[in-house]
Scaffold this active site. Sequence first.
Site, PDB file in Angstrom:
ATOM      1  N   HIS A  67      35.687  46.732  39.874  1.00 49.99           N
ATOM      2  CA  HIS A  67      35.690  46.548  38.417  1.00 49.99           C
ATOM      3  C   HIS A  67      35.917  47.866  37.667  1.00 49.99           C
ATOM      4  CE1 HIS A  67      34.686  42.372  38.671  1.00 49.99           C
ATOM      5  NE2 HIS A  67      33.545  42.602  39.302  1.00 49.99           N
ATOM      6  N   ASP A  74      37.112  38.811  46.493  1.00 44.46           N
ATOM      7  CA  ASP A  74      35.811  38.758  45.843  1.00 44.46           C
ATOM      8  C   ASP A  74      35.780  37.562  44.892  1.00 44.46           C
ATOM      9  OD1 ASP A  74      33.409  40.976  45.237  1.00 44.46           O
ATOM     10  OD2 ASP A  74      33.799  39.636  43.556  1.00 44.46           O
ATOM     11  N   HIS A 120      34.572  37.488  41.939  1.00 44.58           N
ATOM     12  CA  HIS A 120      34.861  37.958  40.587  1.00 44.58           C
ATOM     13  C   HIS A 120      36.264  38.571  40.546  1.00 44.58           C
ATOM     14  CE1 HIS A 120      30.457  38.074  41.114  1.00 44.58           C
ATOM     15  NE2 HIS A 120      30.416  37.693  39.836  1.00 44.58           N
ATOM     16  N   ASP A 141      31.032  37.288  47.823  1.00 44.19           N
ATOM     17  CA  ASP A 141      30.197  36.470  46.950  1.00 44.19           C
ATOM     18  C   ASP A 141      30.800  35.101  46.648  1.00 44.19           C
ATOM     19  OD1 ASP A 141      32.151  37.860  45.618  1.00 44.19           O
ATOM     20  OD2 ASP A 141      30.828  38.794  44.161  1.00 44.19           O
TER      21      ASP A 141
END
Length: 446
Positions: free
Chosen positions: A112, A151, A153, A240
């Site tokens: 991120h 991931d 996200h 995740d």
Amino acid sequence: MLRAKNSLGVIFFPAYDWAISATHPEREERLLYTQDQLREEGLFDIEGITEYKPLVAALEDVERTHFCFPNVESVCTKSHLISAGGAIRAAQLVMEGEKDKAFALVRPPGHHAMKSVHGSRGFCNINIEAVMIEYIREKYGALKIAVVDTDCHHGDGTQDVYWNDKDVLFISMHQDGRTLYPGSGFPAERGGVNAYGKTLNIPLPPNTSDTGFLHAIENVVLPVLDDFKPDIIINSAGQDNHYSDPITNMNFSARGYAKLNELLNPHIAVLEGGYSIQGALPYVNLGICLAMAGIDYEHVAEPDFSPQRYAQTEQVTEYIEKLSKELLASYFASAAPDIETLVKETGYERDGDFIVRAKDVYYDTDGISESQIESVVLCPDCSGTLRLETWSSVNPLSLGVEVPVGACDRCLAIGRKVLEQACANEKYRYVQSINRRDKEYMRYGF
């Protein structure tokens, strides 16, 4: 003795001395159970699988990748440099032929973290994959690289770093941004004008299971990789998407992750998210290691896993099949839009040699608000010189200038002129220069 089909280096750095807080998902215990599982399963007794210690990334490794304000030391700790150093060690093992593949099991994560860094967002301070990629391109040549981010996200930071880079293909498979942080990663996000089509987002609906993830890999990711023909494939291996993760809504399993890795066949994997410390990470990491080494992983299974319980609905299946067809067709569209249409579609405006857009970025971990004016040279010959004005709630107006890898003479000259003008202009508190063509990385103003 069991022997790996592909020799594998595993770089392990659990960062025992660093956490956002004692109860935060990104904390010291994240990899403890993984470490125990790998040893109990005898992973490092397999011929061809070797554990390595990480390096410590140098400040220059970060400075060739990010504009850090006011400097690198202010936005990351020693643990972040070691995490990035673990990724660099993985790259060294593969690029120098010591191992066929490498998996950096490191934390803190990084996907991120964007081009400009004022603090921590999404648990990330510096982008460890990007630091590794720029190390590869600095030390081993201007290679074509594909990053496949799995991931849960959206990898908005990696997307931002490579938005204008025509030699890096970024693909992100993630939970639909309408339902999860960071609220981005939609099909219309396809890259900047100089690198249009080199960003591909695959937003999957909540409760996607193994079936949906593997369908997207086989029917979108692999055909696109085959077309791009990268020299190196990197898996930004967030975990995740697992059905037991406490902060997401997906139904992926450890064996599904292993199968995904087998299909993707990356040269390097780097751990990103994944916060089910006991229920997922030990099994997923074991499965990925076995898959990368070319060893059977069918025995890997979570004690509570039930394929029926975590199967996706017929509606989810139909949605993913339709989305996959649309994304693949869009990628292979025969005619790219003309420049003016591209400028409009990517949200830029023309300003002389530059195309310009404004952005606002929120650092949710540190509570920082940043504003940017991003200007890129419209260039048919290279990725274009970048001029980034940035200011935030913790830093005054500052400037980053980047001359890209493989810059043409025109973009090099423009970059030098912008830097000269910026250093003579007192309105900028900090000025940072990344000159990839001449391998010069400089900071001014402090």
